[in-house]
Structure formats: structure tokens, C-alpha cells
Design a protein around this motif. Structure first.
Motif, PDB file in Angstrom:
ATOM      1  N   LYS A 144       0.922  -1.133  -0.298  1.00  0.00           N
ATOM      2  CA  LYS A 144       0.101   0.137  -0.057  1.00  0.00           C
ATOM      3  C   LYS A 144       0.842   1.171  -0.047  1.00  0.00           C
ATOM      4  N   TRP A 145       0.872   2.213  -0.949  1.00  0.00           N
ATOM      5  CA  TRP A 145       0.241   1.828  -2.265  1.00  0.00           C
ATOM      6  C   TRP A 145       1.485   2.269  -3.506  1.00  0.00           C
ATOM      7  N   SER A 146       2.128   1.178  -3.629  1.00  0.00           N
ATOM      8  CA  SER A 146       3.197   1.335  -4.665  1.00  0.00           C
ATOM      9  C   SER A 146       3.871  -0.074  -4.653  1.00  0.00           C
ATOM     10  N   TRP A 147       5.100   0.025  -5.360  1.00  0.00           N
ATOM     11  CA  TRP A 147       5.794  -1.275  -5.720  1.00  0.00           C
ATOM     12  C   TRP A 147       7.242  -1.070  -5.313  1.00  0.00           C
ATOM     13  N   THR A 148       7.873  -2.314  -5.001  1.00  0.00           N
ATOM     14  CA  THR A 148       9.096  -2.429  -4.977  1.00  0.00           C
ATOM     15  C   THR A 148       9.774  -3.466  -5.790  1.00  0.00           C
ATOM     16  N   PHE A 149      10.805  -3.029  -6.406  1.00  0.00           N
ATOM     17  CA  PHE A 149      11.342  -4.035  -7.310  1.00  0.00           C
ATOM     18  C   PHE A 149      12.980  -4.258  -6.956  1.00  0.00           C
ATOM     19  N   ASN A 150      13.018  -5.800  -6.877  1.00  0.00           N
ATOM     20  CA  ASN A 150      14.177  -6.238  -6.352  1.00  0.00           C
ATOM     21  C   ASN A 150      14.909  -6.822  -7.668  1.00  0.00           C
ATOM     22  N   TYR A 151      15.911  -6.153  -7.965  1.00  0.00           N
ATOM     23  CA  TYR A 151      17.028  -6.912  -8.937  1.00  0.00           C
ATOM     24  C   TYR A 151      17.949  -7.892  -8.530  1.00  0.00           C
ATOM     25  N   MET A 152      17.606  -9.330  -8.782  1.00  0.00           N
ATOM     26  CA  MET A 152      18.309 -10.293  -8.276  1.00  0.00           C
ATOM     27  C   MET A 152      19.634 -10.513  -9.255  1.00  0.00           C
ATOM     28  N   GLU A 153      20.458  -9.668  -9.150  1.00  0.00           N
ATOM     29  CA  GLU A 153      21.938  -9.588  -9.995  1.00  0.00           C
ATOM     30  C   GLU A 153      23.021 -10.105  -9.315  1.00  0.00           C
ATOM     31  N   ALA A 154      22.747 -10.865  -8.194  1.00  0.00           N
ATOM     32  CA  ALA A 154      23.956 -11.346  -7.313  1.00  0.00           C
ATOM     33  C   ALA A 154      24.905 -12.280  -8.392  1.00  0.00           C
ATOM     34  N   ASP A 155      24.348 -13.029  -9.285  1.00  0.00           N
ATOM     35  CA  ASP A 155      25.138 -13.843  -9.853  1.00  0.00           C
ATOM     36  C   ASP A 155      25.486 -13.500 -11.155  1.00  0.00           C
ATOM     37  N   ASN A 156      25.243 -12.061 -11.562  1.00  0.00           N
ATOM     38  CA  ASN A 156      25.655 -11.448 -12.865  1.00  0.00           C
ATOM     39  C   ASN A 156      26.987 -10.530 -12.718  1.00  0.00           C
ATOM     40  N   PRO A 157      28.044 -11.098 -13.333  1.00  0.00           N
ATOM     41  CA  PRO A 157      29.249 -10.667 -12.977  1.00  0.00           C
ATOM     42  C   PRO A 157      29.464  -9.376 -12.995  1.00  0.00           C
ATOM     43  N   ALA A 158      28.428  -8.643 -13.955  1.00  0.00           N
ATOM     44  CA  ALA A 158      28.672  -7.188 -14.249  1.00  0.00           C
ATOM     45  C   ALA A 158      27.977  -6.281 -13.096  1.00  0.00           C
ATOM     46  N   VAL A 159      27.353  -6.847 -12.071  1.00  0.00           N
ATOM     47  CA  VAL A 159      26.720  -6.421 -11.145  1.00  0.00           C
ATOM     48  C   VAL A 159      27.034  -6.902  -9.835  1.00  0.00           C
ATOM     49  N   GLY A 160      26.795  -8.203  -9.668  1.00  0.00           N
ATOM     50  CA  GLY A 160      27.135  -8.808  -8.303  1.00  0.00           C
ATOM     51  C   GLY A 160      26.744  -8.351  -7.204  1.00  0.00           C
ATOM     52  N   ALA A 161      25.508  -8.030  -7.182  1.00  0.00           N
ATOM     53  CA  ALA A 161      24.656  -7.898  -5.825  1.00  0.00           C
ATOM     54  C   ALA A 161      23.129  -7.783  -6.223  1.00  0.00           C
ATOM     55  N   ILE A 162      22.144  -7.716  -5.140  1.00  0.00           N
ATOM     56  CA  ILE A 162      20.782  -7.694  -5.059  1.00  0.00           C
ATOM     57  C   ILE A 162      20.516  -6.231  -4.715  1.00  0.00           C
ATOM     58  N   VAL A 163      19.928  -5.487  -5.817  1.00  0.00           N
ATOM     59  CA  VAL A 163      19.828  -4.043  -5.401  1.00  0.00           C
ATOM     60  C   VAL A 163      18.153  -3.713  -5.655  1.00  0.00           C
ATOM     61  N   HIS A 164      17.614  -2.934  -5.199  1.00  0.00           N
ATOM     62  CA  HIS A 164      16.181  -2.548  -5.003  1.00  0.00           C
ATOM     63  C   HIS A 164      15.738  -1.264  -4.999  1.00  0.00           C
ATOM     64  N   GLU A 165      14.862  -0.563  -5.553  1.00  0.00           N
ATOM     65  CA  GLU A 165      14.064   0.473  -5.649  1.00  0.00           C
ATOM     66  C   GLU A 165      12.591   0.122  -5.158  1.00  0.00           C
ATOM     67  N   LYS A 166      12.536   1.039  -4.032  1.00  0.00           N
ATOM     68  CA  LYS A 166      11.247   1.213  -3.389  1.00  0.00           C
ATOM     69  C   LYS A 166      10.374   2.337  -3.800  1.00  0.00           C
ATOM     70  N   GLY A 167       9.147   2.364  -4.211  1.00  0.00           N
ATOM     71  CA  GLY A 167       8.311   3.431  -4.775  1.00  0.00           C
ATOM     72  C   GLY A 167       7.434   3.713  -3.300  1.00  0.00           C
ATOM     73  N   THR A 168       6.772   4.935  -3.442  1.00  0.00           N
ATOM     74  CA  THR A 168       5.879   5.512  -2.463  1.00  0.00           C
ATOM     75  C   THR A 168       4.605   6.041  -3.215  1.00  0.00           C
ATOM     76  N   PRO A 169       3.527   6.403  -2.396  1.00  0.00           N
ATOM     77  CA  PRO A 169       2.451   6.961  -3.376  1.00  0.00           C
ATOM     78  C   PRO A 169       2.750   8.223  -3.612  1.00  0.00           C
ATOM     79  N   THR A 170       3.865   8.658  -3.459  1.00  0.00           N
ATOM     80  CA  THR A 170       4.012  10.015  -3.532  1.00  0.00           C
ATOM     81  C   THR A 170       5.318  10.202  -4.670  1.00  0.00           C
ATOM     82  N   GLU A 171       6.045   9.064  -4.995  1.00  0.00           N
ATOM     83  CA  GLU A 171       7.233   8.874  -5.362  1.00  0.00           C
ATOM     84  C   GLU A 171       7.081   7.575  -6.409  1.00  0.00           C
ATOM     85  N   ILE A 172       6.872   7.906  -7.934  1.00  0.00           N
ATOM     86  CA  ILE A 172       6.622   6.654  -8.663  1.00  0.00           C
ATOM     87  C   ILE A 172       8.090   5.879  -8.937  1.00  0.00           C
ATOM     88  N   PRO A 173       7.934   4.467  -8.699  1.00  0.00           N
ATOM     89  CA  PRO A 173       9.461   3.765  -8.991  1.00  0.00           C
ATOM     90  C   PRO A 173       9.485   3.541 -10.424  1.00  0.00           C
TER      91      PRO A 173
END
Length: 289
Positions: A144-173
Motif C-alpha cells: 500500500k500503495w506502490s511497488w518495490t523492485f528487487n533486481y536479483m543480480e548477485a550472480d551477474n558478474p557485471a553487477v554482483g549484488a541484489i539491489v532494489h528500488e522502492k516506490g511510495t504513493p508520492t514517488e513513482i518507482p
């Protein structure tokens, strides 16, 4: 009386011509993009590999509906003309039943339902087909009331980590996806039922608390799109939108690394396993005990 009848006929003729002219004027004012959208029965231009399954089902359903409609309207017109009363004191012949006709209007609807069911199952199987090894995985949390996106890139050599972006009702992700790369979406809810929907992908899937869902999709068109929640989920349901950016693989990696540069974005945000579990309530004691 005859003069009034002629006047009414002329008025009706002018009315029909006016409607036709207004329709042609409206169509002539449509842009080429809108006119092309009419050829897809109102659907936007497809932007994923799963879109043809839904697009073909959508078009087939419209064509079948129009065929049935024209057939029924034709029968109605034929009956009106064929069995109209020819004399003021003459009534049409009355029939208690017509067995062939009753069989027809009983069996035909079942035939239509059976055909639509067959093609619907085929489209569903095509849309929900899973890749053996998807190129990328995004774990999505609806809250409620937005979305969170977790990029599961820990096994990607170009990234090597899990990172996320979390939205809020006032900040569109923003959701970034690489073009022509398969992506697996794992959907969970932190509270109530939501629905993850990207209209240009021709697909949506419910996000249900305590019941993870997943699907695979390959974006096929570069560009910016809008994602929405397709389930009325509460007060600020209308705020549950997100921006979708389909970019090249290089741009995708660069964006994920940009998120990784901020320590606050590192790690996965998860939803509770049973977000709506009802607390155990002691059994009601008998009155007076």
C-alpha cells in the motif's frame, strides 16, 4: 397524412446521412497511430513476446462476436419481414414449439463456449510458459500503495549484488528491463491483493498475500511504458503506477549499478510470509462460566 409520412421519411434519411457524415469526419480526424490501433481492436502496440497469445485471442473473440451478432441481427430482420402481419385482421400462425429451432439455440451457445474455452486455454498456456533459465529475475513486492523492485543480480558478474528500488504513493518507482532478454517476475504482496499489469505487454497477474505468483516475459520493444495495479486495492489504488523503461542490456546494467552505488539500495526487500494472518482467538466461553 401522406405529406406527413413523406416528411418523416425525408427527416429520417437526413438523420442517417448526418450520422454517416459525422462518423466519417471523426475517422478522418484520427491520427495514423489511432487508426492503426483500431486494426488491433483497441490494443496498444505489442511490446513483449507473450503479447501475440493474448492479441490473437482478443481479435478472435471480437471477430466471433461480430459474426454471431450479424447472424442474430439478420435472423431478427428476416423474422420481422417474413412473418409480418399483412392484413389488419390477420394474426400470424401460432406454434407451441419448434424442436429444430429449440435444439439450435440450445446447442449453438455450448458450441461457442467450447470454442472460446479451447482457445483461451491455449493462450493461457502460451502466456504462462516458463523459461528453463531466464536471463534476469526481478522480485516484485506490492504494498500500500506502490511497488518495490528487487533486481536479483548477485550472480551477474557485471553487477554482483541484489539491489532494489522502492516506490511510495508520492514517488513513482522505475522498472528497468533489458530488451530481448527473458525476465522472470516473482510477485508477492505485503498486505492486500494487488495486480501487476503492464498494458503494452498484454499481460497481468494478481499479487496475492501469502501466495507467491510468477511469470516470464521477454520485452521486445525499446521505449517507456506505464505499469499499473489492476486490482482495486484500497484508498490510494490510483497511485499504484510505475514507469517501465525497456533499454539495451548495457543500459540496464548501468542503471542497476547506479542503484548499487547507494548503500541504501543494496539487498532485497521482502514481504511477510503471511501478511494477513488472523490472530488466534480463544474459544468463547459459555455464558455464566
Amino acid at each position: 397524412m401522406k405529406g406527413h409520412t413523406v416528411g418523416r421519411n425525408r427527416s429520417g434519411r437526413w438523420f442517417v446521412l448526418g450520422l454517416a457524415g459525422a462518423g466519417l469526419l471523426a475517422l478522418s480526424g484520427c491520427s495514423s497511430e489511432t487508426a492503426e490501433q483500431w486494426t488491433r481492436w483497441g490494443l496498444p502496440e505489442a511490446a513483449s513476446d507473450r503479447a501475440p497469445f493474448i492479441g490473437n485471442l482478443w481479435s478472435g473473440a471480437w471477430i466471433a462476436s461480430m459474426v454471431v451478432g450479424v447472424f442474430v441481427w439478420g435472423l431478427i430482420g428476416w423474422v420481422i419481414i417474413r412473418y409480418r402481419r399483412k392484413h389488419a385482421d390477420e394474426a400470424p400462425r401460432q406454434s407451441r414449439y419448434n424442436l429444430p429451432l429449440e435444439l439450435l439455440y440450445t446447442l449453438v451457445p455450448f458450441l461457442i463456449i467450447g470454442v472460446l474455452f479451447f482457445f483461451t486455454v491455449q493462450a493461457q498456456n502460451g502466456v504462462l510458459r516458463k523459461e528453463a533459465n531466464p536471463d534476469h529475475t526481478v522480485n516484485v513486492v506490492g504494498q500500500k500503495w506502490s511497488w518495490t523492485f528487487n533486481y536479483m543480480e548477485a550472480d551477474n558478474p557485471a553487477v554482483g549484488a541484489i539491489v532494489h528500488e522502492k516506490g511510495t504513493p508520492t514517488e513513482i518507482p522505475d522498472l528497468y528491463l533489458p530488451v530481448d532478454r527473458s525476465v522472470r517476475f516473482n510477485l508477492v504482496s505485503a498486505d492486500v491483493i494487488h495486480s501487476f499489469w503492464i498494458p503494452d505487454f498484454y499481460f497481468k497477474l494478481d499479487v496475492i498475500p501469502g501466495h507467491p505468483n510468477s511469470f516470464d516475459v521477454t520485452p521486445t520493444k525499446l521505449g517507456d511504458f506505464t505499469g499499473r495495479c489492476a486490482e482495486l486495492c484500497g484508498t490510494y489504488h490510483a497511485a499504484m503506477i510505475f514507469n517501465v523503461h525497456v533499454v539495451t542490456e548495457e543500459e540496464f546494467v548501468a542503471k542497476v549499478n547506479e542503484l548499487k552505488a547507494d548503500p541504501q539500495n543494496i539487498g532485497e526487500i521482502t514481504a511477510p510470509v503471511y501478511p494477513n494472518t488472523v490472530p488466534t482467538v480463544p474459544a468463547t466461553q459459555e455464558h455464566g462460566s
